[in-house]
Design a protein around this motif. Structure first.
Motif, PDB file in Angstrom:
ATOM      1  N   ILE A   3      37.314  44.531  49.141  1.00 42.59           N
ATOM      2  CA  ILE A   3      37.298  44.126  47.360  1.00 42.59           C
ATOM      3  C   ILE A   3      39.010  43.150  47.264  1.00 42.59           C
ATOM      4  CG2 ILE A   3      37.676  44.941  45.315  1.00 42.59           C
ATOM      5  CD1 ILE A   3      35.873  47.518  46.261  1.00 42.59           C
ATOM      6  N   SER A   4      38.884  42.380  46.552  1.00 42.01           N
ATOM      7  CA  SER A   4      39.779  41.582  46.124  1.00 42.01           C
ATOM      8  C   SER A   4      39.957  41.176  44.749  1.00 42.01           C
ATOM      9  CB  SER A   4      40.134  40.284  46.946  1.00 42.01           C
ATOM     10  OG  SER A   4      38.937  39.525  46.933  1.00 42.01           O
ATOM     11  N   SER A   5      40.958  40.810  44.241  1.00 45.57           N
ATOM     12  CA  SER A   5      40.957  40.511  42.637  1.00 45.57           C
ATOM     13  C   SER A   5      41.939  39.155  42.311  1.00 45.57           C
ATOM     14  CB  SER A   5      41.306  41.624  42.033  1.00 45.57           C
ATOM     15  OG  SER A   5      42.529  42.056  42.076  1.00 45.57           O
ATOM     16  N   ASP A   6      41.620  38.500  41.124  1.00 44.85           N
ATOM     17  CA  ASP A   6      42.666  37.673  40.463  1.00 44.85           C
ATOM     18  C   ASP A   6      42.847  38.191  39.256  1.00 44.85           C
ATOM     19  OD1 ASP A   6      40.254  36.949  39.304  1.00 44.85           O
ATOM     20  OD2 ASP A   6      40.221  35.188  40.276  1.00 44.85           O
ATOM     21  N   ASN A   7      43.463  37.201  38.505  1.00 42.69           N
ATOM     22  CA  ASN A   7      43.990  37.616  37.002  1.00 42.69           C
ATOM     23  C   ASN A   7      42.463  37.955  36.108  1.00 42.69           C
ATOM     24  OD1 ASN A   7      46.425  37.154  37.449  1.00 42.69           O
ATOM     25  ND2 ASN A   7      46.601  34.944  36.918  1.00 42.69           N
ATOM     26  N   GLU A   8      41.475  37.400  36.550  1.00 39.78           N
ATOM     27  CA  GLU A   8      40.161  37.346  35.596  1.00 39.78           C
ATOM     28  C   GLU A   8      39.123  38.134  36.297  1.00 39.78           C
ATOM     29  OE1 GLU A   8      38.974  33.588  34.662  1.00 39.78           O
ATOM     30  OE2 GLU A   8      40.695  33.084  33.229  1.00 39.78           O
ATOM     31  N   ASN A   9      38.902  38.497  37.380  1.00 30.71           N
ATOM     32  CA  ASN A   9      37.611  38.987  38.221  1.00 30.71           C
ATOM     33  C   ASN A   9      38.266  39.940  39.503  1.00 30.71           C
ATOM     34  OD1 ASN A   9      35.498  37.639  36.605  1.00 30.71           O
ATOM     35  ND2 ASN A   9      36.647  35.798  37.734  1.00 30.71           N
ATOM     36  N   TYR A  10      37.302  40.594  39.771  1.00 31.09           N
ATOM     37  CA  TYR A  10      37.398  41.448  41.015  1.00 31.09           C
ATOM     38  C   TYR A  10      36.181  40.804  41.823  1.00 31.09           C
ATOM     39  CZ  TYR A  10      40.030  45.230  39.123  1.00 31.09           C
ATOM     40  OH  TYR A  10      41.341  46.012  38.897  1.00 31.09           O
TER      41      TYR A  10
ATOM     42  N   LEU B 114      38.370  46.869  33.140  1.00 27.84           N
ATOM     43  CA  LEU B 114      38.186  47.795  34.385  1.00 27.84           C
ATOM     44  C   LEU B 114      39.747  47.858  35.103  1.00 27.84           C
ATOM     45  CD1 LEU B 114      35.334  46.533  33.867  1.00 27.84           C
ATOM     46  CD2 LEU B 114      34.843  46.602  36.157  1.00 27.84           C
ATOM     47  N   ASN B 115      39.645  49.098  35.707  1.00 25.92           N
ATOM     48  CA  ASN B 115      40.760  49.247  36.677  1.00 25.92           C
ATOM     49  C   ASN B 115      40.244  49.021  38.280  1.00 25.92           C
ATOM     50  OD1 ASN B 115      39.546  51.751  37.412  1.00 25.92           O
ATOM     51  ND2 ASN B 115      40.909  52.849  35.560  1.00 25.92           N
TER      52      ASN B 115
ATOM     53  N   SER C  26      30.867  39.952  42.421  1.00 22.08           N
ATOM     54  CA  SER C  26      31.973  39.890  41.255  1.00 22.08           C
ATOM     55  C   SER C  26      31.728  40.455  39.887  1.00 22.08           C
ATOM     56  CB  SER C  26      32.195  38.075  41.056  1.00 22.08           C
ATOM     57  OG  SER C  26      31.279  37.657  40.417  1.00 22.08           O
ATOM     58  N   ILE C  27      32.714  40.993  39.280  1.00 20.35           N
ATOM     59  CA  ILE C  27      32.852  41.485  38.152  1.00 20.35           C
ATOM     60  C   ILE C  27      33.949  41.153  37.159  1.00 20.35           C
ATOM     61  CG2 ILE C  27      33.065  43.951  37.027  1.00 20.35           C
ATOM     62  CD1 ILE C  27      31.593  45.082  39.546  1.00 20.35           C
ATOM     63  N   ALA C  28      33.903  40.685  36.082  1.00 21.22           N
ATOM     64  CA  ALA C  28      34.858  40.340  35.368  1.00 21.22           C
ATOM     65  C   ALA C  28      35.680  41.529  34.945  1.00 21.22           C
ATOM     66  CB  ALA C  28      34.579  39.740  33.709  1.00 21.22           C
ATOM     67  N   LYS C  29      37.268  41.656  34.825  1.00 19.79           N
ATOM     68  CA  LYS C  29      38.002  42.389  34.555  1.00 19.79           C
ATOM     69  C   LYS C  29      37.902  42.883  33.163  1.00 19.79           C
ATOM     70  CE  LYS C  29      41.803  41.984  37.960  1.00 19.79           C
ATOM     71  NZ  LYS C  29      43.208  41.924  38.236  1.00 19.79           N
ATOM     72  N   LYS C  30      37.594  41.966  32.101  1.00 21.90           N
ATOM     73  CA  LYS C  30      37.614  42.351  30.836  1.00 21.90           C
ATOM     74  C   LYS C  30      36.252  41.878  30.396  1.00 21.90           C
ATOM     75  CE  LYS C  30      42.540  41.558  29.738  1.00 21.90           C
ATOM     76  NZ  LYS C  30      43.412  40.951  28.888  1.00 21.90           N
ATOM     77  N   TYR C  31      35.360  42.978  29.531  1.00 26.11           N
ATOM     78  CA  TYR C  31      34.338  42.359  28.913  1.00 26.11           C
ATOM     79  C   TYR C  31      34.031  43.211  27.842  1.00 26.11           C
ATOM     80  CZ  TYR C  31      32.282  46.525  31.380  1.00 26.11           C
ATOM     81  OH  TYR C  31      32.023  47.870  31.731  1.00 26.11           O
TER      82      TYR C  31
END
Length: 392
Positions: A363-370, A330-331, A256-261
């Motif tokens: 690969i999937s995502s939600d509002n905060e993470n990939y 991240l995109n 998992s990776i945070a979308k914003k960091y």
């Protein structure tokens, strides 16, 4: 040697005696019991040496005997002190320096470690510091034998240690324990079992009886190669089974990776502060009031070294490095590349003895993470040695 020291402390002169009968100087000194040395003839007279107090006694007597004396050179502490009498600070400073040197000689100036191979010098010095052996320690309070015992108890790798104090220098000599060789207990009977589920692709049995075939599916704990064999005389023989059994094994890795960091990067801006260090004293000699909102701190020390001995006198440099905080979003494309890179690292470092047969990345995502789920098929050795007792 002792005579020269006494003469230097009292002071002595070289003089020349002239006149009609300069040899009378020898008779005069002999008559009055005065010590005269290095007497030898010269042009028109006699050269010799004697203490300044004796010279003062003999001069009026020599004059009455019509022998003239003249000092050619002066030697000794009284003349040295007279020369520097107007500069009273020099002898006072010399005396103060000598006293300071005598006081500081009771403390540890430098510590050296010899004989370490696998044990870190830094770790050993930290353990010794806990027992009081450090730069600036008072030598008379160091119980060397007790410190050696404590260090041997804390560091299992060391078999022998000797702490030697020579002057203000401490040398630590150690000998590490010989490492025990790894012995393959081939005499113990054992089986080869599967350590994970899989489909057999290759069998390389070196000892024991193989009980599975290529293409067979096995689960964790299944017997692969037996350590129990039958002889030609139909008797049971127990052996140490040894084999490599390769199988295709299913495995999954989740990331998992945070979308914003945010991350910090160092800039070229820095602030240096220098301090003079001597034993336990620390004196700042450069001051800077620059400060940063975010910074990284480093320090380094350079000590004076004489004849391969590190002295407790040096300069410590403290540096504040400006750190710039950066926000990053991240995109999908960057996230996919990041997951691929992390999966490659996983394959190289954690699955280095396995080969990749197949991988499926989701690969999937939600509002905060990939999120990433990778389904792997690894081909790897699933053989595991399991000892057993012949009484079982």
């Amino acid at each position: 040697m002792l005579v020269n020291i006494v003469r230097y402390a009292k002071g002595w002169v070289e003089f020349k005696a002239t006149g009609k009968f300069p040899e009378r100087m020898l008779n005069i000194t002999s008559r009055f019991g005065i010590n005269l040395w290095d007497a030898h003839p010269c042009d028109g007279g006699l050269n010799a040496s004697m203490s300044i107090s004796d010279y003062r006694k003999i001069r009026p007597i020599a004059r009455k005997s019509k022998v003239k004396t003249r000092i050619t050179q002066k030697h000794g502490l009284p003349f040295f002190a007279e020369k520097y009498k107007p500069r009273i600070g020099i002898p006072i400073g010399a005396a103060a320096g000598l006293m300071l040197l005598l006081i500081l000689s009771n403390f540890v100036w430098s510590i050296s470690v010899q004989g370490t191979k696998n044990v870190s010098d830094t770790k050993l010095l930290e353990i010794l510091a806990e027992s009081g052996v450090e730069t600036g320690a008072y030598k008379d309070k160091l119980d060397v034998k007790k410190i050696e015992r404590n260090a041997l108890l804390k560091v299992d790798e060391i078999g022998w240690m000797s702490i030697n104090i020579t002057g203000s220098l401490v040398s630590v000599e150690v000998k590490e324990k010989a490492q025990k060789p790894q012995i393959d207990e081939i005499l113990n009977p054992c089986n080869i079992k599967a350590k994970s589920d899989g489909v057999i692709t290759k069998i390389n049995a070196k000892n024991g009886e193989t009980v599975v075939k290529i293409g067979s599916g096995v689960t964790k704990g299944d017997l692969l190669v037996s350590g129990t064999t039958q002889t030609k005389l139909e008797t049971t023989r127990y052996v140490h089974a040894k084999a490599e059994v390769f199988a295709d094994v299913n495995s999954a890795k989740e990331l998992s990776i945070a979308k914003k960091y945010s991350y910090f990067s160092l800039t070229e801006n820095k602030t240096d502060r220098r301090r003079l260090q001597f034993l336990w004293w620390d004196f700042p000699f450069s001051v800077s009031f620059n400060s940063y909102e975010n910074s990284a701190y480093t320090h380094s020390s350079k000590n004076l070294c004489v004849n391969n001995v590190v002295l407790p006198l040096g300069i410590k440099t403290e540096t504040d490095l400006e750190a710039l905080k950066t926000e990053f979003v991240l995109n999908d494309e960057i996230a996919e590349k990041a997951f691929v890179n992390r999966l490659l690292l996983y394959e190289v470092f954690e699955k280095s003895e396995s080969s990749v047969v197949g991988r499926n990345i989701n690969i999937s995502s939600d509002n905060e993470n990939y999120y990433c789920t990778c389904d792997y098929v690894f081909n790897e050795n699933i053989a595991e040695t399991v000892d057993f007792s012949v009484t079982e």
